[in-house]
Design a protein around this motif. Sequence first.
Motif, mmCIF file in Angstrom:
data_model
loop_
_atom_site.group_PDB
_atom_site.id
_atom_site.type_symbol
_atom_site.label_atom_id
_atom_site.label_comp_id
_atom_site.label_asym_id
_atom_site.label_seq_id
_atom_site.Cartn_x
_atom_site.Cartn_y
_atom_site.Cartn_z
ATOM 1 N N SER A 138 0.841 -1.194 0.000
ATOM 2 C CA SER A 138 0.000 0.000 0.000
ATOM 3 C C SER A 138 0.870 1.235 0.000
ATOM 4 O O SER A 138 2.005 1.222 0.455
ATOM 5 N N GLY B 81 0.257 5.199 1.176
ATOM 6 C CA GLY B 81 -0.763 6.041 1.800
ATOM 7 C C GLY B 81 -0.210 7.320 2.347
ATOM 8 O O GLY B 81 0.992 7.485 2.509
ATOM 9 N N PRO C 232 -4.871 14.280 5.715
ATOM 10 C CA PRO C 232 -5.809 14.520 4.625
ATOM 11 C C PRO C 232 -5.773 15.947 4.092
ATOM 12 O O PRO C 232 -5.928 16.157 2.915
ATOM 13 N N CYS D 218 4.134 10.668 3.074
ATOM 14 C CA CYS D 218 3.588 9.466 2.459
ATOM 15 C C CYS D 218 4.331 8.264 3.021
ATOM 16 O O CYS D 218 5.554 8.310 3.177
ATOM 17 N N PHE E 59 -0.511 13.571 -4.635
ATOM 18 C CA PHE E 59 -0.472 12.118 -4.507
ATOM 19 C C PHE E 59 0.973 11.630 -4.587
ATOM 20 O O PHE E 59 1.723 12.076 -5.454
ATOM 21 N N GLY F 151 -1.346 6.796 -3.750
ATOM 22 C CA GLY F 151 -1.889 6.974 -2.423
ATOM 23 C C GLY F 151 -3.211 7.705 -2.497
ATOM 24 O O GLY F 151 -3.692 8.072 -3.576
ATOM 25 N N LYS F 152 -3.814 7.945 -1.332
ATOM 26 C CA LYS F 152 -5.160 8.516 -1.291
ATOM 27 C C LYS F 152 -5.208 10.002 -1.592
ATOM 28 O O LYS F 152 -6.246 10.535 -1.890
ATOM 29 N N ASN G 132 -3.569 14.123 -0.623
ATOM 30 C CA ASN G 132 -3.478 15.064 0.482
ATOM 31 C C ASN G 132 -3.789 16.449 -0.063
ATOM 32 O O ASN G 132 -3.063 16.936 -0.921
ATOM 33 N N GLN H 231 -10.647 7.280 -11.375
ATOM 34 C CA GLN H 231 -10.702 7.851 -10.036
ATOM 35 C C GLN H 231 -12.163 8.028 -9.656
ATOM 36 O O GLN H 231 -12.846 8.917 -10.183
ATOM 37 N N GLN I 150 -11.811 9.318 -4.089
ATOM 38 C CA GLN I 150 -10.911 8.195 -3.836
ATOM 39 C C GLN I 150 -9.616 8.357 -4.637
ATOM 40 O O GLN I 150 -9.437 9.317 -5.354
ATOM 41 N N LYS I 151 -8.744 7.400 -4.477
ATOM 42 C CA LYS I 151 -7.452 7.516 -5.137
ATOM 43 C C LYS I 151 -7.537 7.070 -6.599
ATOM 44 O O LYS I 151 -8.480 6.420 -7.024
ATOM 45 N N GLU J 255 -6.761 4.845 -9.673
ATOM 46 C CA GLU J 255 -6.533 3.403 -9.767
ATOM 47 C C GLU J 255 -6.126 3.012 -11.185
ATOM 48 O O GLU J 255 -6.746 3.455 -12.162
#
Lengths: 111, 113
Positions: A3, A5, A9, A23, A89, A102-103, A105, B37, B41-42, B44
């Motif tokens: 992963s 991440g 946030p 990260c 990201f 990643g998710k 920021n 996306q 969400q992230k 993909e």
Amino acid sequence: GESVGLHLPTLSVQEGDNSIINCAYSNSASDYFIWYKQESGKGPQFIIDIRSNMDKRQGQRVTVLLNKTVKHLSLQIAATQPGDSAVYFCAENKGNNRLAFGKGNQVVVIP
Amino acid sequence: EPEVTQTPSHQVTQMGQEVILRCVPISNHLYFYWYRQILGQKVEFLVSFYNNEISEKSEIFDDQFSVERPDGSNFTLKIRSTKLEDSAMYFCASGPGTGGVYTFGSGTRLTVV
């Protein structure tokens, strides 16, 4: 599992100050990392990359640091400007050019 | 500066319909990709394409999806029978070679109703 991440946030930063985005990654075999910036309504834009044989790389107003011991990546933005407001990201190149993002920021620059 | 161009910018379709998302990669690039996306969400990975064939695809890229490079300039993503959960931003990207440094387009927002 593998992963990539981000810790925080949202980051609010005063214009002119420095920003740091963090990260974490879990795959110790990862050898290539990229930071992307995504502005509203646009696709990810390449900022800077780093390979695992380096621990620091500098670009224009941006620096990426890689700490392989703790599997941590950071992006530093110097003298943050309003145009830096975006989602950032980190991404890991998983081979064959497949990127794992990643998710994200959110960075908000306060004038 | 060269750009990856995607059309349309926004597509609304009914569930079960087929959609084709279009991309014009940077002209001298050899590697082509689709990512998606989902809102909030992230990003993909869906699929990578090189030398006129798929080089890698994710578990998301099931039989409903296909890609094609019908001519020397376009790269398309087809979703045969759209589902509600296919609603997302779809990004095309292209790159000159291996290394992950490639250029993304601005995306197509697909809304399945």
